[in-house]
Structures are given as structure tokens and as C-alpha cells.
Design an enzyme around this catalytic site. Structure first.
Site, PDB file in Angstrom:
ATOM      1  N   ARG A  15       0.843  -1.193   0.000  1.00  0.00           N
ATOM      2  CA  ARG A  15       0.000   0.000   0.000  1.00  0.00           C
ATOM      3  C   ARG A  15       0.887   1.255   0.000  1.00  0.00           C
ATOM      4  O   ARG A  15       2.076   1.196   0.271  1.00  0.00           O
ATOM      5  CB  ARG A  15      -0.916   0.009   1.228  1.00  0.00           C
ATOM      6  CG  ARG A  15      -2.037  -1.012   1.158  1.00  0.00           C
ATOM      7  CD  ARG A  15      -2.846  -1.059   2.436  1.00  0.00           C
ATOM      8  NE  ARG A  15      -2.107  -1.655   3.543  1.00  0.00           N
ATOM      9  CZ  ARG A  15      -2.587  -1.794   4.785  1.00  0.00           C
ATOM     10  NH1 ARG A  15      -3.807  -1.351   5.067  1.00  0.00           N
ATOM     11  NH2 ARG A  15      -1.865  -2.357   5.722  1.00  0.00           N
ATOM     12  N   LYS A  75       1.325   2.158   7.261  1.00  0.00           N
ATOM     13  CA  LYS A  75       1.610   1.392   8.470  1.00  0.00           C
ATOM     14  C   LYS A  75       2.507   2.170   9.431  1.00  0.00           C
ATOM     15  O   LYS A  75       3.109   3.176   9.083  1.00  0.00           O
ATOM     16  CB  LYS A  75       2.272   0.056   8.095  1.00  0.00           C
ATOM     17  CG  LYS A  75       1.323  -0.941   7.464  1.00  0.00           C
ATOM     18  CD  LYS A  75       0.081  -1.204   8.309  1.00  0.00           C
ATOM     19  CE  LYS A  75       0.382  -1.922   9.616  1.00  0.00           C
ATOM     20  NZ  LYS A  75      -0.829  -2.098  10.457  1.00  0.00           N
ATOM     21  N   TYR A  94      -1.435   4.856  10.388  1.00  0.00           N
ATOM     22  CA  TYR A  94      -1.862   3.907  11.418  1.00  0.00           C
ATOM     23  C   TYR A  94      -0.701   3.710  12.392  1.00  0.00           C
ATOM     24  O   TYR A  94       0.454   3.550  11.971  1.00  0.00           O
ATOM     25  CB  TYR A  94      -2.223   2.550  10.805  1.00  0.00           C
ATOM     26  CG  TYR A  94      -3.544   2.518  10.073  1.00  0.00           C
ATOM     27  CD1 TYR A  94      -4.739   2.767  10.741  1.00  0.00           C
ATOM     28  CD2 TYR A  94      -3.602   2.224   8.719  1.00  0.00           C
ATOM     29  CE1 TYR A  94      -5.951   2.730  10.071  1.00  0.00           C
ATOM     30  CE2 TYR A  94      -4.813   2.182   8.046  1.00  0.00           C
ATOM     31  CZ  TYR A  94      -5.982   2.442   8.729  1.00  0.00           C
ATOM     32  OH  TYR A  94      -7.185   2.411   8.058  1.00  0.00           O
ATOM     33  N   HIS A  96      -1.347   2.049  16.081  1.00  0.00           N
ATOM     34  CA  HIS A  96      -1.628   0.896  16.946  1.00  0.00           C
ATOM     35  C   HIS A  96      -0.601   0.783  18.074  1.00  0.00           C
ATOM     36  O   HIS A  96       0.076  -0.234  18.243  1.00  0.00           O
ATOM     37  CB  HIS A  96      -1.663  -0.399  16.122  1.00  0.00           C
ATOM     38  CG  HIS A  96      -2.739  -0.430  15.081  1.00  0.00           C
ATOM     39  ND1 HIS A  96      -4.086  -0.490  15.391  1.00  0.00           N
ATOM     40  CD2 HIS A  96      -2.680  -0.388  13.724  1.00  0.00           C
ATOM     41  CE1 HIS A  96      -4.804  -0.488  14.281  1.00  0.00           C
ATOM     42  NE2 HIS A  96      -3.972  -0.412  13.257  1.00  0.00           N
ATOM     43  N   GLU A 118      -6.400   5.273  13.365  1.00  0.00           N
ATOM     44  CA  GLU A 118      -7.364   4.390  14.022  1.00  0.00           C
ATOM     45  C   GLU A 118      -8.013   4.977  15.271  1.00  0.00           C
ATOM     46  O   GLU A 118      -8.933   4.376  15.827  1.00  0.00           O
ATOM     47  CB  GLU A 118      -6.711   3.036  14.368  1.00  0.00           C
ATOM     48  CG  GLU A 118      -5.741   3.051  15.545  1.00  0.00           C
ATOM     49  CD  GLU A 118      -4.334   3.472  15.173  1.00  0.00           C
ATOM     50  OE1 GLU A 118      -3.467   3.407  16.056  1.00  0.00           O
ATOM     51  OE2 GLU A 118      -4.096   3.867  14.007  1.00  0.00           O
ATOM     52  N   ASP A 270      -3.072  -6.665  15.576  1.00  0.00           N
ATOM     53  CA  ASP A 270      -2.273  -5.433  15.621  1.00  0.00           C
ATOM     54  C   ASP A 270      -2.571  -4.603  16.860  1.00  0.00           C
ATOM     55  O   ASP A 270      -1.869  -3.634  17.151  1.00  0.00           O
ATOM     56  CB  ASP A 270      -2.445  -4.599  14.351  1.00  0.00           C
ATOM     57  CG  ASP A 270      -3.884  -4.293  14.021  1.00  0.00           C
ATOM     58  OD1 ASP A 270      -4.767  -4.613  14.845  1.00  0.00           O
ATOM     59  OD2 ASP A 270      -4.145  -3.735  12.931  1.00  0.00           O
TER      60      ASP A 270
END
Length: 368
Positions: A15, A75, A94, A96, A118, A270
Site C-alpha cells: 500500500r 503502516k 496507522y 496501533h 485508528e 495489531d
């Protein structure tokens, strides 16, 4: 604002943070966009397409980080990327963090400001920047689970929908938010015998109505989870507490009682995972076995369908990228409470309380 898009370097992550359409919009707004060469190659986007959209191509990630003020990724930053972050940087991706103390400490040490897709959350409790990836991961979870139930992939040799005269595979989905609901849709479409487990009786009633009473709905408690898990061919964990570690709802003991060749897929991995025996895996080595049960625990599942995922992601992230570029983090947070919740690290301070609590790190109240 100078905006940078580096090539993703997590294993098998194809991505990219922006597609040419997003670049074109940001350039139209008056920003400069710098894209690392070949950043979009994994989904068939050439440097030339980015140039035509108004971007400037830079040869290395180091060049992108040194040039840009805001870094847009997909990511969480890898260690080499964290080292390139400076106090003036805004990282938008993101994160996490609740399951990743090393990354959190690294971001704090960098002094940068880090916004997590997120945890951007409007008053209605939805997670608009997580939703498309949850849809992808939910649908993939059923596909992947069905595949690993095949004998040639180590499974027990059960077809999800069976055929006339044979039993259908039993699928249990724990957690019925966006990801779980999409997993159920796929499992139903493939003809499986589906059980949905959730803490919200309202959500269970909605699912019962949505699927016309063709699935079993159970309230989430240890007894219902245990009985369903033990009797399932495929278990999909899709539990999410925004910004926090997922609770361990499926125990090692439950896994040990499943039939050998069964499969579990933990979408929540994750965020630490909701299945006790799950640890993060990669697309290169996606599975492992515990007590004869196949575990698929890839932490970036949507990366396997990178083209679909990238375009779906840019659709929802662009709004806030434009807002940051126009107003800066402070003003954007004052204007939009949903965006404010996305700020996890502010100038090196950990300002997301749940992450601080989970990781036992110092929490600083966000003061803009």
C-alpha cells in the site's frame, strides 16, 4: 505545507499513503507533495503518474523525511523510519501503539507529533479512518480461513459451504463491529453455519435482523465463547477497543480443545489480539500451529489486497490530511474534536491516555 510520502517498508506491504488523486488535491490546495521513487509500484502506480498529478519524486526515504513537514504513511513507522523523525515532523498514519511499547517510546523520543488513523473518532463512536481497512480485513479473514481449512494448506479438509448431503463448516465470529460483520457477510455468502458473539445485545438484534435469523447470535461470556470455539472449524477474532489492547477472550485451553486442522484468524492482532495463542505474523510467514490448530495472525492483512486497500484508505484519510496542511495540528484539533482524538503523541509527549495506561508509560494531558 511540504508533504512527504515514503515507500512502505514493512514486510510485503504494497500500500501507499497517497494515490495520484490525493496528490492532485493537495497540490491544488497549495501544498508541495514529495513522493519516494517507486512508492506506488506495488499497486501499479508509476512515478510518472505522481509527477502528472503534481508531485516531485525523491530518490530515498531519507530525502522525503528531510524535505517534508508532514509524513503520510499507511503502516506504523519501522525503526529506521523512527530514527528519521524530527521534532518538526507531523506523522499521519496507522500507529496501533497500545501493543507496541518500543514504537511508542521511539516516537516520544523523536519529539514529533503523531496522529493515528485508528483513533480519529467522531461523537457517534465510529472510526471512519479504520472502517475501510476493517471491511477489507473482515472479508479477507473468511477467505483466508476457508483457504487454510483445505488439506493442501494444512487444514482438516472442510469446505465452508459444504455440498448437499454434507455438513457446512461452523464459523464463529467474536466481535461484531465493522470487521466482524464483514467476516459474517462473507461466511454467509459462502454458505457456512455462522455464530456471531458480541457484548452488545442491540448489535446482536441488528445482526439477527440483517441476516434474517439465519445466523446464531450469542451474548459474549466465557461459556458461550468456549462452547462456540470448541465446536468451530473456523474462529475469527474481531474485537476492538479503540486505542487500547484487545482483551484475551479465547484462551489457550479453548484452542487445545478444538479439532486438529481447525483454523483461527485474529484480525485484532495489531492491537495485541483477542486470542491468547496469537502472536503477529507476516505475509511471508503467515501461519503457525498451536495444538494442531492453524493460526493466521498477519498484522497488516489488507496489504495483501493493496490496490483495493490503498484507494479505500485515501478516500477517508485525505479529508484530515487537507485539514492538517491548511490549519496545522493545533488549529485542526480545536476545530474538530474527532481529529483531536487522533493525536497520540504531541511534540514527544504521549497524550493518549489508554495507550499510556496499557503500556505503563507517562501520560501527558493534551494542551494545544
Amino acid at each position: 505545507m511540504k508533504i512527504g510520502v515514503p515507500k512502505e517498508i514493512k514486510i510485503k506491504e504494497n500500500r501507499v499513503g497517497l494515490v495520484p488523486g490525493g496528490v492532485m488535491q493537495l497540490v491544488h490546495d497549495g501544498n508541495e507533495v514529495f513522493v519516494e521513487t517507486n512508492a506506488g509500484l506495488g499497486i501499479g502506480i508509476s512515478d510518472e503518474e505522481y509527477i502528472n498529478a503534481g508531485a516531485k519524486i525523491l530518490p530515498t526515504a531519507k530525502d522525503v523525511f528531510e524535505t517534508a513537514e508532514m509524513i503520510i504513511k499507511v503502516k506504523e513507522p519501522q525503526p529506521v523510519e523512527i530514527e528519521m523523525l524530527k521534532p518538526h515532523h507531523i506523522l499521519y498514519t496507522y500507529l496501533h501503539l497500545a501493543a507496541d511499547p518500543e514504537q511508542t517510546k521511539g516516537l516520544m523520543k523523536s519529539g514529533s507529533t503523531c496522529i493515528a488513523y485508528e483513533t480519529i473518532q467522531p461523537a457517534d463512536g465510529s472510526l471512519p479512518l479504520l472502517t475501510p481497512m476493517s471491511e477489507v480485513a473482515g472479508r479477507m479473514a473468511t477467505q483466508v480461513g476457508a483457504s487454510y481449512l483445505q488439506i493442501d494448506h494444512g487444514g482438516k479438509g472442510v469446505l465452508l459451504g459444504g455440498v448437499p448431503g454434507t455438513r457446512r463448516a461452523k464459523v464463529t465470529v467474536i466481535g461484531c463491529g465493522i470487521a466482524g460483520t464483514n467476516a459474517i457477510k462473507m461466511a454467509m455468502g459462502m454458505g457456512a453455519d455462522v455464530t456471531a458473539i458480541d457484548l452488545s445485545t442491540k448489535r446482536l438484534a441488528e445482526l439477527d435482523d440483517l441476516f434474517d435469523n439465519r445466523i446464531t447470535t450469542l451474548f459474549s461470556n466465557i461459556h458461550n465463547i468456549e462452547q462456540s470455539v470448541i465446536n468451530s472449524d473456523l474462529v475469527i477474532g474481531a474485537v476492538l477497543i479503540p486505542g487500547a489492547k484487545a482483551p484475551k477472550l479465547v484462551t489457550r485451553e479453548m484452542i487445545s480443545k478444538m479439532e486438529k486442522g481447525s483454523v483461527v484468524v485474529d484480525i485484532a492482532v495489531d492491537q495485541g489480539g483477542c486470542i491468547e495463542t496469537c502472536t503477529p505474523t507476516t505475509h511471508e510467514n503467515p501461519t503457525f500451529e498451536v495444538d494442531g490448530v492453524i493460526h493466521y495472525c498477519v498484522a497488516n492483512m489488507p496489504g495483501a489486497v493493496a490496490q483495493t486497500s490503498t484507494y479505500a484508505l485515501t478516500n477517508v484519510t485525505l479529508k484530515y490530511a487537507r485539514m492538517i496542511a491548511k490549519y496545522g495540528v493545533d488549529e485542526a484539533a480545536k476545530m474538530d474534536q474527532a481529529f483531536k482524538k487522533g493525536i497520540n503523541v504531541y511534540k514527544g509527549d504521549l497524550v493518549y491516555e489508554q495507550v499510556a495506561r496499557d503500556l505503563e508509560l507517562p501520560y501527558t494531558e493534551l494542551k494545544l
